[in-house]
Design an enzyme around this catalytic site. Structure first.
Site, PDB file in Angstrom:
ATOM      1  CG  ASP A 313     -33.578 -14.599 -40.237  1.00  0.00           C
ATOM      2  OD1 ASP A 313     -33.420 -13.480 -40.727  1.00  0.00           O
ATOM      3  OD2 ASP A 313     -33.694 -14.806 -39.023  1.00  0.00           O
ATOM      4  CG  PHE A 382     -33.169  -1.022 -26.176  1.00  0.00           C
ATOM      5  CD1 PHE A 382     -32.146  -0.426 -26.887  1.00  0.00           C
ATOM      6  CD2 PHE A 382     -34.271  -1.510 -26.870  1.00  0.00           C
ATOM      7  CE1 PHE A 382     -32.211  -0.327 -28.279  1.00  0.00           C
ATOM      8  CE2 PHE A 382     -34.349  -1.413 -28.249  1.00  0.00           C
ATOM      9  CZ  PHE A 382     -33.316  -0.820 -28.952  1.00  0.00           C
ATOM     10  CB  SER A 389     -29.922  -0.014 -22.675  1.00  0.00           C
ATOM     11  OG  SER A 389     -28.733  -0.686 -23.043  1.00  0.00           O
ATOM     12  CE  LYS A 400     -24.938  -2.512 -23.930  1.00  0.00           C
ATOM     13  NZ  LYS A 400     -25.804  -2.401 -22.747  1.00  0.00           N
ATOM     14  CG  ASP A 523     -38.922 -16.601 -35.921  1.00  0.00           C
ATOM     15  OD1 ASP A 523     -39.033 -15.571 -36.626  1.00  0.00           O
ATOM     16  OD2 ASP A 523     -38.045 -16.739 -35.054  1.00  0.00           O
TER      17      ASP A 523
END
EC number: 7.2.2.6
Length: 686
Positions: A313, A382, A389, A400, A523
């Site tokens: 990852d 957000f 947000s 932004k 995970d």
């Protein structure tokens, strides 16, 4: 987590291992190691012969039979000692975890509502599916998933790290473990394991190496060792008949005694590797545990050693995980200061690492102090829908977000996004950065470049993997341009961008179909299908229950880059097995030139040409070989437990290295030490 000293030379562990070595003399237990079992049988036979010779019932050299029996028994005990030492070290580590298995009074809820009534029950009475309330300062009563709330959790009871970690409902960090402590916050946990089935229980069971299942390579090697042992057993039986025939024909010497035959068999059989093989596998699991990694099976470590493709990852493995603001780029007629100020105001309420990095860089750039920023702001959080947000302050809106989200937002307000913005965004993405567009009201002011920071040394580690013949593939949800830039900077061999769960699973299956042994980390619940399919599946302890259940290796520190360490431990374990096998077989070749001429030369003098060490007394020569055969086992035990020195080189060079060091060394060492032992015995005999 306080751990007991489990070093190889720990006095208490050595004493315990020695006592256990004698307990393992039980034939009902020793038969699982056929080679050493036959050595024990030979020891028993020669012991009986010694007493018969000592009492005069049978003619023979009682001193030779007695000392031969003594060293044969030591060979068995030293073999048991190697296995006992590795098992006890694992059990000692497990004991440190058992201290955390305590009965906790749990606040059992009737529903996931934290305000619902609760009853206090012992944690041992909790069942899968129960809801419990855990408040600040309390221990979590069982393994579970947070369904309501968020908390800082101290996981020192499991990982040994005292720094608390954030766990919250609705994320990939919602899993919690029984025995860990809530430092701050209140949460509702849904229990996911019945008593006796918790992760801590599983860890303790797996660490206790005695329950480790043998790997396929171990089984194959054992078959080879048993086959060689059977061959040398037949040689020993036939040697007796041949010696009787030669005595009858030549009228010289005496037929080989049972002590000589037993010495011949034990010295030529692959006793060294047979003695150390169990310790190597258990020690592999132990070395991983020292790195806070739990292997749920020995096969997982072995597969890691055979892995030739690693799926990594990007976030948290190749990069640090938190993108950092690196540059402010104004667009249109707006000044640099306008761009920085707008980005800073839009990030006032953003507590994410990215938002904080924007604030820090903006303050440093403009020289602004926190108390100079506006206070009465309306926070616009957000959301997955808006993908933006910001805040509203003094009648102005500051936002932004991603380019596509900002474009849709401005177009809904009746504004337009200049083409220059798209050009700047594309340039940042192509360089490997992540662009965030900043807006005031309905006008784009500029773009903030966020950059993924590579983990220190990751490029060198990936290069090491490449030198082992292992292909690295980065998996990321980023767009192809960003993924390509990071892949180039990190030095991975390939990458998959915009990867979804089904893409990961498909990739694992495709690679396996091509004959690769695949290792990967994960995970999240979305990683579980691919983890379940992968040959080596490393789940983060902080990840979801689904990910942990799909994996065969658990990283207690939740550090995805440990996959590289796991591969190296697996390689080391396989190489240790190979080097000791090479050394053992090379030993047998050398001992052949001692045992055979000493055994047969009195009857058939022509074979004395093989006596290259010029050992005159055949009985002392044979005893010297038996003593060396016994002593080499404890001498190599630390190597079996620690692992052979491993360098990331090609298989061909590795084979040549082992052949020269352990093959040639395995031939030379017996000649040197048997000669030395021979002269030491001569001193006592005289």
């Amino acid at each position: 987590m306080k751990k007991r000293d489990v070093s190889v030379f720990n006095r208490d562990i050595i004493i315990e291992a020695l006592l256990d070595s004698f307990r393992k003399l039980n034939p009902l237990e020793l038969w699982r190691n056929p080679v050493i079992f036959l050595v024990e049988v030979a020891s028993l036979i020669i012991t009986i012969e010694f007493f018969l010779e000592l009492s005069g019932v049978k003619k023979g050299l009682a001193w030779f039979s007695g000392w031969t029996a003594f060293w044969l028994w030591l060979t068995v005990i030293f073999s048991n000692f190697a296995e006992s030492l590795s098992e006890i070290r694992g059990k000692a580590r497990a004991e440190s975890l058992k201290s955390y298995k305590t009965t906790i009074m749990a606040k059992k809820l009737e529903s996931p509502d934290p305000n619902a009534p609760f009853v206090e029950v012992p944690s041992t009475e909790l069942k899968k599916g129960d809801f419990v309330l855990v408040q600040e300062g309390e221990l979590i009563s069982g393994d579970g998933e947070i369904v309501v709330g968020a908390a800082l959790v101290n996981e020192a009871a499991v990982t040994g790290e005292s720094a608390p970690v954030l766990r919250e409902a609705g994320s990939d960090r919602s899993a919690v473990l029984g025995g860990t402590k809530v430092v701050a916050g209140n949460i509702v946990v849904r229990i996911t394991a019945n008593p006796g089935e918790t992760f801590l229980d599983k860890m303790i069971s797996m660490i206790e190496g005695a329950k480790r299942r043998k790997t396929l390579n171990e089984i194959a090697l054992e078959v080879l060792l048993v086959s060689l042992t059977v061959v040398f057993l037949l040689v020993a039986f036939n040697a007796r008949a041949i010696s009787e025939y030669l005595v009858a024909v030549s009228n010289r010497g005496e037929p080989m005694s049972l002590a000589v035959l037993a010495s011949l068999f034990v010295s030529l059989a692959p006793t060294t590797i047979a003695a150390l093989l169990p310790a190597i596998g258990i020690a592999g699991m132990d070395r991983l545990f020292r790195r806070n990694v739990i292997a749920l099976s020995g096969r997982a470590i072995e597969a890691a050693g055979d892995a030739n493709v690693l799926l990594l990852d990007k976030t948290g493995t190749i990069t640090l995980g938190n993108r950092m603001a690196s540059e402010f780029i104004p667009v249109g007629n707006h000044s640099f200061e306008d761009c920085v100020w707008t980005a800073m105001i839009a990030s006032i309420a953003d507590e994410t690492p990215e938002g904080k990095s924007i604030m820090e860089l903006a303050k440093k750039t403009l020289g602004v102090r926190s108390d100079a920023l506006p206070r009465n702001v309306k926070v616009i959080p957000f959301t997955p829908e808006t993908k933006m947000s910001g805040v509203e302050v003094d009648g102005h809106s500051y936002r932004k977000g991603a380019f596509s989200a900002v474009r849709d937002y401005i177009q809904k307000l009746g504004g337009e996004v200049p083409h220059q913005v798209e050009v700047v965004v594309a340039k940042i993405a192509m360089s490997g950065g992540t662009p965030l567009v900043v807006v005031k009201d309905k006008e784009v002011i500029g773009v903030v470049a966020l950059k993924d920071v590579l983990k220190q040394g990751i490029k060198a580690r990936l290069a090491r993997l490449r030198s082992m013949g292992i292909k690295s593939i980065m998996i990321t949800g980023d767009n192809p341009l960003t993924a390509a830039a990071i892949a180039k900077e990190a030095g991975v061999d390939d990458f998959v961008a915009e990867a979804k769960p089904e893409d990961k699973l498909k990739l694992v299956k495709e690679l396996q179909a091509q004959g690769y042994v695949v290792a990967m980390t994960g995970d999240g619940t979305n990683d579980a299908p691919a983890l379940a399919q992968a040959d080596v599946a490393v789940a983060m302890n902080a990840g979801t229950q689904a990910a942990r259940e799909a994996a065969n290796i658990i990283d207690l520190d939740s550090d995805p880059s440990k996959l590289l360490d796991i591969v190296e431990v697996g390689k080391s374990m396989l190489i240790t097995r190979g080097t000791l096998t090479t050394f053992s077989i090379a030993n047998d070749i050398a001992k052949y030139f001692v045992i055979v001429p000493a055994s047969v030369a009195p009857i058939y003098p022509d074979l004395n040409k093989l006596n290259i060490l010029h050992l005159e007394n055949p009985y002392i020569a044979i005893l010297s070989a038996v003593i060396f055969n016994a002593l080499v086992i404890p001498a190599l035990t630390p190597l079996a437990l620690k692992g052979a020195f491993y360098k990331p080189i090609s298989p061909g060079r590795l084979f040549l290295y082992n052949l020269l060091v352990y093959g040639l060394g395995g031939i030379i060492a017996p000649f040197v030490f048997i000669k030395l032992i021979y002269h030491l015995i001569e001193l006592f005999v005289r």
